[in-house]
Design a protein around this motif. Structure first.
Motif, PDB file in Angstrom:
ATOM      1  N   ASP A  88     -26.362  12.331  -5.917  1.00 14.83           N
ATOM      2  CA  ASP A  88     -25.950  12.845  -7.231  1.00 14.83           C
ATOM      3  C   ASP A  88     -27.123  13.461  -7.984  1.00 14.83           C
ATOM      4  O   ASP A  88     -27.003  14.530  -8.588  1.00 14.83           O
ATOM      5  CB  ASP A  88     -25.320  11.730  -8.069  1.00 14.83           C
ATOM      6  CG  ASP A  88     -23.928  11.354  -7.588  1.00 14.83           C
ATOM      7  OD1 ASP A  88     -23.330  12.120  -6.801  1.00 14.83           O
ATOM      8  OD2 ASP A  88     -23.437  10.278  -7.996  1.00 14.83           O
ATOM      9  N   ALA A  92     -27.520  17.413  -9.016  1.00 17.20           N
ATOM     10  CA  ALA A  92     -27.678  17.775 -10.429  1.00 17.20           C
ATOM     11  C   ALA A  92     -28.935  18.624 -10.638  1.00 17.20           C
ATOM     12  O   ALA A  92     -28.919  19.594 -11.401  1.00 17.20           O
ATOM     13  CB  ALA A  92     -27.723  16.523 -11.295  1.00 17.20           C
ATOM     14  N   ILE A  95     -28.400  22.372  -8.752  1.00 20.50           N
ATOM     15  CA  ILE A  95     -27.074  22.997  -8.852  1.00 20.50           C
ATOM     16  C   ILE A  95     -27.161  24.517  -8.702  1.00 20.50           C
ATOM     17  O   ILE A  95     -26.221  25.165  -8.258  1.00 20.50           O
ATOM     18  CB  ILE A  95     -26.384  22.608 -10.187  1.00 20.50           C
ATOM     19  CG1 ILE A  95     -24.879  22.860 -10.121  1.00 20.50           C
ATOM     20  CG2 ILE A  95     -27.013  23.320 -11.369  1.00 20.50           C
ATOM     21  CD1 ILE A  95     -24.120  21.856  -9.327  1.00 20.50           C
ATOM     22  N   TYR A 123     -16.961   9.800  -1.388  1.00 16.76           N
ATOM     23  CA  TYR A 123     -16.568  10.826  -2.362  1.00 16.76           C
ATOM     24  C   TYR A 123     -15.140  11.315  -2.188  1.00 16.76           C
ATOM     25  O   TYR A 123     -14.641  12.083  -2.999  1.00 16.76           O
ATOM     26  CB  TYR A 123     -17.523  12.018  -2.279  1.00 16.76           C
ATOM     27  CG  TYR A 123     -18.900  11.743  -2.842  1.00 16.76           C
ATOM     28  CD1 TYR A 123     -19.204  12.047  -4.162  1.00 16.76           C
ATOM     29  CD2 TYR A 123     -19.897  11.182  -2.054  1.00 16.76           C
ATOM     30  CE1 TYR A 123     -20.460  11.813  -4.682  1.00 16.76           C
ATOM     31  CE2 TYR A 123     -21.170  10.941  -2.564  1.00 16.76           C
ATOM     32  CZ  TYR A 123     -21.450  11.253  -3.874  1.00 16.76           C
ATOM     33  OH  TYR A 123     -22.690  11.011  -4.385  1.00 16.76           O
ATOM     34  N   HIS A 130     -17.423  19.215  -2.219  1.00 16.84           N
ATOM     35  CA  HIS A 130     -17.914  18.466  -3.386  1.00 16.84           C
ATOM     36  C   HIS A 130     -18.967  19.281  -4.133  1.00 16.84           C
ATOM     37  O   HIS A 130     -18.964  19.326  -5.372  1.00 16.84           O
ATOM     38  CB  HIS A 130     -18.491  17.124  -2.951  1.00 16.84           C
ATOM     39  CG  HIS A 130     -19.020  16.306  -4.091  1.00 16.84           C
ATOM     40  ND1 HIS A 130     -18.206  15.650  -4.985  1.00 16.84           N
ATOM     41  CD2 HIS A 130     -20.293  16.080  -4.508  1.00 16.84           C
ATOM     42  CE1 HIS A 130     -18.944  15.033  -5.893  1.00 16.84           C
ATOM     43  NE2 HIS A 130     -20.222  15.281  -5.626  1.00 16.84           N
ATOM     44  N   ARG A 134     -18.776  20.497  -8.000  1.00 17.75           N
ATOM     45  CA  ARG A 134     -19.813  20.226  -9.003  1.00 17.75           C
ATOM     46  C   ARG A 134     -20.272  21.527  -9.674  1.00 17.75           C
ATOM     47  O   ARG A 134     -20.493  21.576 -10.875  1.00 17.75           O
ATOM     48  CB  ARG A 134     -21.016  19.523  -8.353  1.00 17.75           C
ATOM     49  CG  ARG A 134     -20.762  18.115  -7.870  1.00 17.75           C
ATOM     50  CD  ARG A 134     -20.643  17.119  -9.001  1.00 17.75           C
ATOM     51  NE  ARG A 134     -21.820  17.067  -9.826  1.00 17.75           N
ATOM     52  CZ  ARG A 134     -22.879  16.285  -9.603  1.00 17.75           C
ATOM     53  NH1 ARG A 134     -22.877  15.460  -8.575  1.00 17.75           N
ATOM     54  NH2 ARG A 134     -23.914  16.299 -10.415  1.00 17.75           N
ATOM     55  N   ARG A 135     -20.418  22.594  -8.880  1.00 17.35           N
ATOM     56  CA  ARG A 135     -20.835  23.879  -9.427  1.00 17.35           C
ATOM     57  C   ARG A 135     -19.781  24.449 -10.373  1.00 17.35           C
ATOM     58  O   ARG A 135     -20.113  25.005 -11.420  1.00 17.35           O
ATOM     59  CB  ARG A 135     -21.140  24.856  -8.285  1.00 17.35           C
ATOM     60  CG  ARG A 135     -22.423  24.492  -7.573  1.00 17.35           C
ATOM     61  CD  ARG A 135     -22.751  25.418  -6.442  1.00 17.35           C
ATOM     62  NE  ARG A 135     -24.094  25.097  -5.972  1.00 17.35           N
ATOM     63  CZ  ARG A 135     -24.567  25.416  -4.789  1.00 17.35           C
ATOM     64  NH1 ARG A 135     -23.808  26.072  -3.933  1.00 17.35           N
ATOM     65  NH2 ARG A 135     -25.792  25.085  -4.453  1.00 17.35           N
ATOM     66  N   GLU A 137     -17.618  22.695 -12.081  1.00 16.69           N
ATOM     67  CA  GLU A 137     -17.642  21.874 -13.299  1.00 16.69           C
ATOM     68  C   GLU A 137     -18.756  22.334 -14.232  1.00 16.69           C
ATOM     69  O   GLU A 137     -18.571  22.456 -15.444  1.00 16.69           O
ATOM     70  CB  GLU A 137     -17.829  20.400 -12.935  1.00 16.69           C
ATOM     71  CG  GLU A 137     -16.627  19.754 -12.289  1.00 16.69           C
ATOM     72  CD  GLU A 137     -16.948  18.394 -11.687  1.00 16.69           C
ATOM     73  OE1 GLU A 137     -18.068  17.873 -11.926  1.00 16.69           O
ATOM     74  OE2 GLU A 137     -16.090  17.865 -10.977  1.00 16.69           O
ATOM     75  N   ARG A 138     -19.939  22.575 -13.638  1.00 15.24           N
ATOM     76  CA  ARG A 138     -21.074  23.043 -14.446  1.00 15.24           C
ATOM     77  C   ARG A 138     -20.779  24.420 -15.046  1.00 15.24           C
ATOM     78  O   ARG A 138     -21.083  24.691 -16.212  1.00 15.24           O
ATOM     79  CB  ARG A 138     -22.334  23.092 -13.587  1.00 15.24           C
ATOM     80  CG  ARG A 138     -23.552  23.634 -14.302  1.00 15.24           C
ATOM     81  CD  ARG A 138     -24.010  22.695 -15.405  1.00 15.24           C
ATOM     82  NE  ARG A 138     -25.148  23.257 -16.102  1.00 15.24           N
ATOM     83  CZ  ARG A 138     -25.247  23.367 -17.423  1.00 15.24           C
ATOM     84  NH1 ARG A 138     -24.277  22.915 -18.197  1.00 15.24           N
ATOM     85  NH2 ARG A 138     -26.304  23.898 -17.984  1.00 15.24           N
TER      86      ARG A 138
END
Length: 200
Positions: A88, A92, A95, A123, A130, A134-135, A137-138
């Protein structure tokens, strides 16, 4: 309600063995024991106390067993907590950069195949998907919090270009980033979660 057959079993066993009860049968059985105790309290205090004690033991033992049976089995075969934290943190911090599955595997000292299996258990899906999630979401967060052009947001979130970002965004949310952003900026959705439900 009579519970004499249960009473005789209880007396014979001392209520020390597991009785195969369905969750739905437990309340009626306890209520019956307590009703018997109330009725017996007028005539025989020892019988009443025994019924109350049986009900208490039943609640304690069978209630715990039913709760234990309802708990999900522990997940096995996934990443250790320290490995999840490392993955994680790495995602982060990186990213906006290319992230290889082999790099993540090396980070947590596993072979790529073992890492991929463990990652999926921890996960709920593959590492590549995944990372894309995450990308995205950012990117949505940046679309809400900044006025940056979509091309710059795409680059900041590790997408090859705006077209790649738009393609992935549309695939995930069934709308384009531009439409999603305009909808949000008009105040028609109050949060990312509300926006998700609008496109579900």
């Amino acid at each position: 309600m009579s519970f004499e057959p249960m009473t005789s079993v209880a007396a014979a066993s001392g209520f020390d063995r597991v009785i195969d009860l369905r969750a739905g049968a437990l309340p009626d059985l306890i209520a019956g024991l307590l009703a018997d105790a109330r009725a017996a309290a007028r005539e025989d205090r020892l019988v009443a106390e025994r019924r109350v004690r049986e009900a208490i033991e039943l609640v304690q033992r069978e209630g715990k067993r039913l709760l234990d049976d309802a708990r999900p089995a522990p997940v096995t075969g996934g990443l250790a907590p320290w490995q999840v934290r490392k993955v994680d943190a790495h995602l982060a911090a990186n990213i906006d950069a290319p992230v290889k599955v082999s790099d993540l595997a090396a980070l947590v000292r596993l072979s790529v195949s073992h890492f991929s299996r463990a990652f999926a258990v921890s996960y709920g899906g593959g590492a590549r998907e995944h990372i894309i999630q995450r990308r995205l979401e950012r990117a949505r967060q940046m679309m809400i919090e900044t006025d940056e052009p979509l091309g710059q947001i795409a680059a900041a979130c590790g997408f090859a270009d705006q077209a790649h970002f738009s393609n992935r965004f549309r695939r995930a949310f069934e709308t384009s980033p531009l439409v999603w952003r305009r909808l949000h900026q008009r105040g028609q959705v109050a949060s990312i979660d509300a926006a998700d439900s609008a496109f579900a």
